[in-house]
Design a protein around this motif. Structure first.
Motif, PDB file in Angstrom:
ATOM      1  N   ALA A 285       0.809  -1.217   0.000  1.00 55.59           N
ATOM      2  CA  ALA A 285       0.000   0.000   0.000  1.00 55.59           C
ATOM      3  C   ALA A 285       0.845   1.272   0.000  1.00 55.59           C
ATOM      4  CB  ALA A 285      -0.926   0.001   1.216  1.00 55.59           C
ATOM      5  N   GLY A 286       2.164   1.153   0.026  1.00 58.93           N
ATOM      6  CA  GLY A 286       3.029   2.329   0.005  1.00 58.93           C
ATOM      7  C   GLY A 286       2.963   3.151   1.268  1.00 58.93           C
ATOM      8  N   GLU A 287       2.806   2.503   2.444  1.00 57.65           N
ATOM      9  CA  GLU A 287       2.676   3.222   3.704  1.00 57.65           C
ATOM     10  C   GLU A 287       4.028   3.534   4.347  1.00 57.65           C
ATOM     11  OE1 GLU A 287       0.113   0.909   6.162  1.00 57.65           O
ATOM     12  OE2 GLU A 287      -1.531   0.889   4.708  1.00 57.65           O
ATOM     13  N   PHE A 288       5.118   3.015   3.771  1.00 56.29           N
ATOM     14  CA  PHE A 288       6.446   3.263   4.342  1.00 56.29           C
ATOM     15  C   PHE A 288       7.069   4.509   3.719  1.00 56.29           C
ATOM     16  CE2 PHE A 288       5.995  -1.320   5.143  1.00 56.29           C
ATOM     17  CZ  PHE A 288       6.248  -1.323   6.511  1.00 56.29           C
ATOM     18  N   GLU A 289       7.897   5.180   4.512  1.00 55.08           N
ATOM     19  CA  GLU A 289       8.552   6.403   4.067  1.00 55.08           C
ATOM     20  C   GLU A 289       9.917   6.490   4.746  1.00 55.08           C
ATOM     21  OE1 GLU A 289       7.741  11.254   4.092  1.00 55.08           O
ATOM     22  OE2 GLU A 289       6.407   9.868   5.169  1.00 55.08           O
ATOM     23  N   LEU A 290      10.837   7.171   4.109  1.00 52.16           N
ATOM     24  CA  LEU A 290      12.159   7.374   4.681  1.00 52.16           C
ATOM     25  C   LEU A 290      12.279   8.786   5.233  1.00 52.16           C
ATOM     26  CD1 LEU A 290      14.610   5.619   2.173  1.00 52.16           C
ATOM     27  CD2 LEU A 290      13.609   4.724   4.274  1.00 52.16           C
ATOM     28  N   PHE A 291      12.767   8.881   6.492  1.00 50.57           N
ATOM     29  CA  PHE A 291      13.155  10.152   7.082  1.00 50.57           C
ATOM     30  C   PHE A 291      14.686  10.183   7.094  1.00 50.57           C
ATOM     31  CE2 PHE A 291       9.394  11.942   9.674  1.00 50.57           C
ATOM     32  CZ  PHE A 291       8.496  11.571   8.671  1.00 50.57           C
ATOM     33  N   TYR A 292      15.238  11.383   7.178  1.00 50.78           N
ATOM     34  CA  TYR A 292      16.690  11.513   7.126  1.00 50.78           C
ATOM     35  C   TYR A 292      17.182  12.404   8.263  1.00 50.78           C
ATOM     36  CZ  TYR A 292      16.139   9.581   2.448  1.00 50.78           C
ATOM     37  OH  TYR A 292      15.831   8.770   1.390  1.00 50.78           O
ATOM     38  N   GLN A 293      18.246  11.918   8.952  1.00 50.04           N
ATOM     39  CA  GLN A 293      18.871  12.697  10.023  1.00 50.04           C
ATOM     40  C   GLN A 293      20.264  13.121   9.575  1.00 50.04           C
ATOM     41  OE1 GLN A 293      19.664  10.717  13.800  1.00 50.04           O
ATOM     42  NE2 GLN A 293      19.144  12.595  14.910  1.00 50.04           N
ATOM     43  N   PRO A 294      20.621  14.413   9.737  1.00 53.18           N
ATOM     44  CA  PRO A 294      21.916  14.893   9.221  1.00 53.18           C
ATOM     45  C   PRO A 294      23.099  14.346  10.019  1.00 53.18           C
ATOM     46  CG  PRO A 294      20.807  16.630  10.431  1.00 53.18           C
ATOM     47  CD  PRO A 294      19.825  15.495  10.331  1.00 53.18           C
ATOM     48  N   GLN A 295      24.201  14.164   9.312  1.00 47.64           N
ATOM     49  CA  GLN A 295      25.490  13.828   9.912  1.00 47.64           C
ATOM     50  C   GLN A 295      26.428  14.997   9.614  1.00 47.64           C
ATOM     51  OE1 GLN A 295      26.457  10.083   8.060  1.00 47.64           O
ATOM     52  NE2 GLN A 295      25.320   8.875   9.577  1.00 47.64           N
ATOM     53  N   ILE A 296      27.019  15.560  10.664  1.00 45.13           N
ATOM     54  CA  ILE A 296      27.768  16.800  10.541  1.00 45.13           C
ATOM     55  C   ILE A 296      29.267  16.521  10.541  1.00 45.13           C
ATOM     56  CG2 ILE A 296      28.112  19.119  11.487  1.00 45.13           C
ATOM     57  CD1 ILE A 296      25.234  18.434  10.581  1.00 45.13           C
ATOM     58  N   ASN A 297      29.955  17.102   9.564  1.00 39.23           N
ATOM     59  CA  ASN A 297      31.421  17.086   9.549  1.00 39.23           C
ATOM     60  C   ASN A 297      31.884  18.240  10.433  1.00 39.23           C
ATOM     61  OD1 ASN A 297      34.176  17.737   8.783  1.00 39.23           O
ATOM     62  ND2 ASN A 297      33.895  16.303   7.085  1.00 39.23           N
ATOM     63  N   ILE A 298      32.434  17.878  11.614  1.00 39.83           N
ATOM     64  CA  ILE A 298      32.759  18.911  12.605  1.00 39.83           C
ATOM     65  C   ILE A 298      33.848  19.838  12.096  1.00 39.83           C
ATOM     66  CG2 ILE A 298      33.605  19.295  14.950  1.00 39.83           C
ATOM     67  CD1 ILE A 298      32.414  16.599  15.712  1.00 39.83           C
ATOM     68  N   GLY A 299      34.894  19.309  11.490  1.00 37.55           N
ATOM     69  CA  GLY A 299      36.001  20.133  11.034  1.00 37.55           C
ATOM     70  C   GLY A 299      35.583  21.131   9.972  1.00 37.55           C
ATOM     71  N   ALA A 300      34.777  20.673   8.999  1.00 37.30           N
ATOM     72  CA  ALA A 300      34.347  21.552   7.918  1.00 37.30           C
ATOM     73  C   ALA A 300      33.116  22.359   8.294  1.00 37.30           C
ATOM     74  CB  ALA A 300      34.064  20.726   6.668  1.00 37.30           C
ATOM     75  N   ASN A 301      32.476  22.013   9.430  1.00 39.42           N
ATOM     76  CA  ASN A 301      31.277  22.711   9.891  1.00 39.42           C
ATOM     77  C   ASN A 301      30.187  22.717   8.813  1.00 39.42           C
ATOM     78  OD1 ASN A 301      29.831  24.012  11.892  1.00 39.42           O
ATOM     79  ND2 ASN A 301      30.371  26.059  11.144  1.00 39.42           N
ATOM     80  N   GLU A 302      29.931  21.523   8.263  1.00 38.87           N
ATOM     81  CA  GLU A 302      28.919  21.398   7.217  1.00 38.87           C
ATOM     82  C   GLU A 302      28.275  20.019   7.276  1.00 38.87           C
ATOM     83  OE1 GLU A 302      31.901  19.884   3.639  1.00 38.87           O
ATOM     84  OE2 GLU A 302      31.098  21.926   3.580  1.00 38.87           O
ATOM     85  N   ILE A 303      27.145  19.888   6.582  1.00 38.33           N
ATOM     86  CA  ILE A 303      26.457  18.603   6.518  1.00 38.33           C
ATOM     87  C   ILE A 303      27.208  17.694   5.549  1.00 38.33           C
ATOM     88  CG2 ILE A 303      24.318  17.427   5.886  1.00 38.33           C
ATOM     89  CD1 ILE A 303      22.810  19.971   6.622  1.00 38.33           C
ATOM     90  N   GLY A 304      27.651  16.546   6.062  1.00 38.64           N
ATOM     91  CA  GLY A 304      28.376  15.606   5.206  1.00 38.64           C
ATOM     92  C   GLY A 304      27.471  14.543   4.619  1.00 38.64           C
ATOM     93  N   GLY A 305      26.337  14.298   5.270  1.00 41.20           N
ATOM     94  CA  GLY A 305      25.433  13.282   4.758  1.00 41.20           C
ATOM     95  C   GLY A 305      24.215  13.138   5.641  1.00 41.20           C
ATOM     96  N   TYR A 306      23.347  12.176   5.290  1.00 43.54           N
ATOM     97  CA  TYR A 306      22.140  11.894   6.050  1.00 43.54           C
ATOM     98  C   TYR A 306      22.020  10.391   6.263  1.00 43.54           C
ATOM     99  CZ  TYR A 306      20.587  16.635   4.850  1.00 43.54           C
ATOM    100  OH  TYR A 306      20.492  17.985   4.706  1.00 43.54           O
ATOM    101  N   GLU A 307      21.501  10.013   7.431  1.00 43.57           N
ATOM    102  CA  GLU A 307      21.192   8.602   7.679  1.00 43.57           C
ATOM    103  C   GLU A 307      19.720   8.376   7.381  1.00 43.57           C
ATOM    104  OE1 GLU A 307      21.223   5.150  11.164  1.00 43.57           O
ATOM    105  OE2 GLU A 307      22.078   7.125  11.584  1.00 43.57           O
TER     106      GLU A 307
END
Length: 644
Positions: A401-423
């Motif tokens: 039925a297509g009831e599943f969905e993906l949420f994403y949580q950010p992973q932060i690169n501390i040295g570059a102070n930017e978002i490196g990816g999402y889980e």
């Protein structure tokens, strides 16, 4: 079948063998005579007939040449045609054997056909030119001697074949006779052995009875015995204030033992568990009777009859849990396991099947409560089981039925102070219940095997959505142990990358140390196949498993994720801070980034940065969100990373 009936059958079989042997002998004799006649008359008769027809033709031609012939041209042509047919027969059939033995007779036949061909035109004009008969005789007369020799040779050849066939048939006759005699002897031996077998049958029956009621590995009674004893106890239960209890035991982490040390060690461990159960569970305590049984695999059961209070079963269960918590020494290995126990009491009218089912439900809840404990059956457990089954049905429907969905949580690169990816994190939008907590449905899809097709969908969906993000941002997908064991995992990842167009290095697959507890060679092989696709491999929940450092040595991971339990307690526990620092230093020395999970406060962020972690993930940077709500810069997040 009785012994007398069996002997009758054996006698009938032997009689049938005798009749068959006699009949075979008669057939052999008859075949011998038939072959003798065929061997004598077939080649020899053909040669003799050809010689006779040759002489008849010569006689007709001689009379015709004398001018006093009784025969006309048609008679001579008839004899010629007959002789020509005989010549053709000599080149076919069984006469070929003679020609192979005596090649010179082949030359005679060739000459025979050539001379017959030469006289044909002379015979056709014999009525117009009478001297043609004499010319034909002169052509044919040299064949008289060779044809006579051919007839004689064919007769001798046939006689030789007869002798050879006779010898072969005699040999077959004795062979058949020997076989028949052997069958008779075998029948006699079978009767003798049958008498001995009948004496041993009683002893074997007793042994089979023991095997049918005893576990072959541990020597404990099996489930048949326990069920019979339970039914007897239930049928004889009186209103004496005493009751019956069944305890189900399931060994904790036994599968890990089999996977790590092999099934032979696992079998030895089961024997040791059985001995320890015998030591800590007496056969009787006053009016209480205890029966220990092995149900199969790593499952045991205990039947208690004559107990007065539930706490008697609780005391026994507590004693068992403590006894099995102690280490086992098996094949030179020190092994730690444990057990979970479910207890069901025979309260009110209950059948043996119901009480066993109740014990199984209680065991399930004991395992769900963290293992290494025991639980009594409660009536609402049945309702919970029905709810779980309904949840399984709804989950199967949800996939279609297509009831599943993906949420994403950010992973932060501390040295570059930017978002490196999402889980990528799986979410279920139930049409009636709304958003179902992952902790409620994830264990169900893993236990039912739905994690494999659903996991394939997660990989495909994550790759498809990540393909639209900035190229410097990756997506991380968790692989469960069940999903990792799937033979189609590598093909699924390859297909997801190809269909989405996502660069392989932007896909990061996270596995826990429990995955590495499986077949090591197969696991490492799968990891290398994934690595060859170009994807990155991260070890998730590092430090919570069994042999973290050895796993890092067996496979070069691309990233280490520090479990959030260590991050949360860094401020309160010095050992947690020391672990985070050690893992960060280890990652730096191995050239692996380290991600601290569960960062929720600025203080925790400063601590992991000081410890040397390269990346961070947690609610401090934002909660998981659906793809349409993602922002790809830290400035747009609710909290901005503040680096000291």
């Amino acid at each position: 079948m009785s012994l007398r009936t069996f002997k009758t059958v054996i006698a009938l079989v032997i009689g049938g063998f005798l009749i068959a042997a006699v009949y075979i002998s008669v057939l052999v004799v008859q075949r011998q005579g038939a072959l003798r006649q065929i061997s004598v008359y077939n080649p020899a008769w053909e040669a003799g007939q050809a010689t006779s027809e040759f002489m008849r033709l010569e006689q007709r031609l001689a009379e015709f040449a004398s001018g006093k012939s009784r025969f006309d041209k048609d008679e001579i042509l008839l004899r010629y045609d007959i002789l020509l047919g005989r010549a053709q027969i000599l080149n076919e059939g069984s006469f070929k054997d003679l020609l192979q033995v005596n090649p010179e007779h082949g030359e005679t036949l060739v000459e025979f056909q050539e001379r017959l061909a030469a006289v044909q035109p002379l015979i056709e004009e014999i009525d117009r030119r009478p001297e043609a008969a004499q010319e034909a005789l002169e052509i044919l007369s040299p064949l008289e001697g060779p044809l006579a020799q051919l007839a004689s040779a064919s007769h001798n050849h046939g006689a030789a074949l007869v002798q050879k066939d006779q010898q072969e048939l005699i040999r077959l006759h004795w062979a058949f006779s020997g076989i028949a005699a052997s069958l008779i002897l075998i029948g006699i031996v079978l009767i003798i052995l049958l008498n001995r077998h009948n004496r041993l049958l009683g002893h074997a029956h007793e042994e089979l009875h023991v095997l049918a009621h005893q576990d072959a590995l541990t020597g404990l009674p099996n489930r048949v015995v326990l069920r019979n004893q339970l039914e007897q106890a239930l049928s004889s239960k009186r209103s004496s204030g005493r009751t019956i209890a069944v305890s189900y035991l399931d060994l904790d982490h036994f599968k890990d033992v089999n996977d790590s040390f092999g099934h032979e060690t696992g079998d030895e461990l089961l024997k040791a568990v059985a001995e320890r159960l015998r030591d800590c569970i007496p056969a009787s305590e006053g009016q209480v009777r205890n029966l220990i049984s092995r149900f199969g695999g790593d499952e045991f059961a205990i039947l208690q009859t004559g107990i007065r209070r539930p706490d008697e079963s609780a005391a026994l269960a507590s004693r068992i849990v403590e006894a099995l918590r102690e280490p086992f020494s098996v094949n030179g290995q020190e092994i730690f396991i444990g057990t979970s126990i479910g207890i069901a009491l025979a309260q009110g009218p209950v059948t043996s099947s119901q009480i066993l089912k109740h014990a199984d439900m209680a065991l399930y809840h004991a395992k769900a409560d963290g293992r290494g404990t025991f639980r009594f059956f409660e009536p609402d457990m049945d309702a919970q089981l029905q709810a779980r089954r309904a949840l399984e049905v709804n989950l199967r429907k949800a996939m279609g039925a297509g009831e599943f969905e993906l949420f994403y949580q950010p992973q932060i690169n501390i040295g570059a102070n930017e978002i490196g990816g999402y889980e990528a994190l799986l979410r279920w939008h139930h049409p009636e219940r709304g958003l179902v907590p992952p902790g409620e449905f994830i264990p169900v899809i893993e236990n039912t095997g739905l994690i494999v097709p659903l996991g394939d969908w997660v990989i495909e969906q994550a790759c498809r959505e990540a393909a639209g993000w900035p190229r410097n941002i990756h997506v991380a997908v968790n692989l469960s142990p069940v999903q990792f064991r799937s033979r189609g995992l590598v093909q699924s990842v390859s297909r997801a990358l190809a269909e989405s167009g996502l660069a392989p290095e932007r896909l990061e697959l996270e596995i826990t140390e429990s995955v590495l507890l499986q077949d090591n060679e197969m696991t490492v092989s799968t990891l290398h196949q994934l690595r060859r696709l170009g994807v990155r491999i991260a070890m998730d929940d590092f430090g919570t498993g069994y042999s973290s450092l050895s796993y890092l040595r067996s496979f070069p991971f691309d990233k280490i994720k520090i479990d959030q339990s260590f991050v949360r307690e860094m401020s309160q526990r010095a050992d947690c801070l020391a672990i985070v620092q050690s893992v960060a230093n280890l990652g730096r020395s191995l050239g692996m980034p380290t991600v601290a999970e569960g960062v929720e406060t600025e203080d925790q962020l400063r601590q992991i940065q000081a410890a040397g972690c390269t990346d961070a993930q947690g609610y401090y940077f934002g909660r998981p969100k659906p793809p349409q709500e993602l922002v790809h810069t830290l400035a747009a997040l609710k909290h901005t990373v503040k680096v000291a």
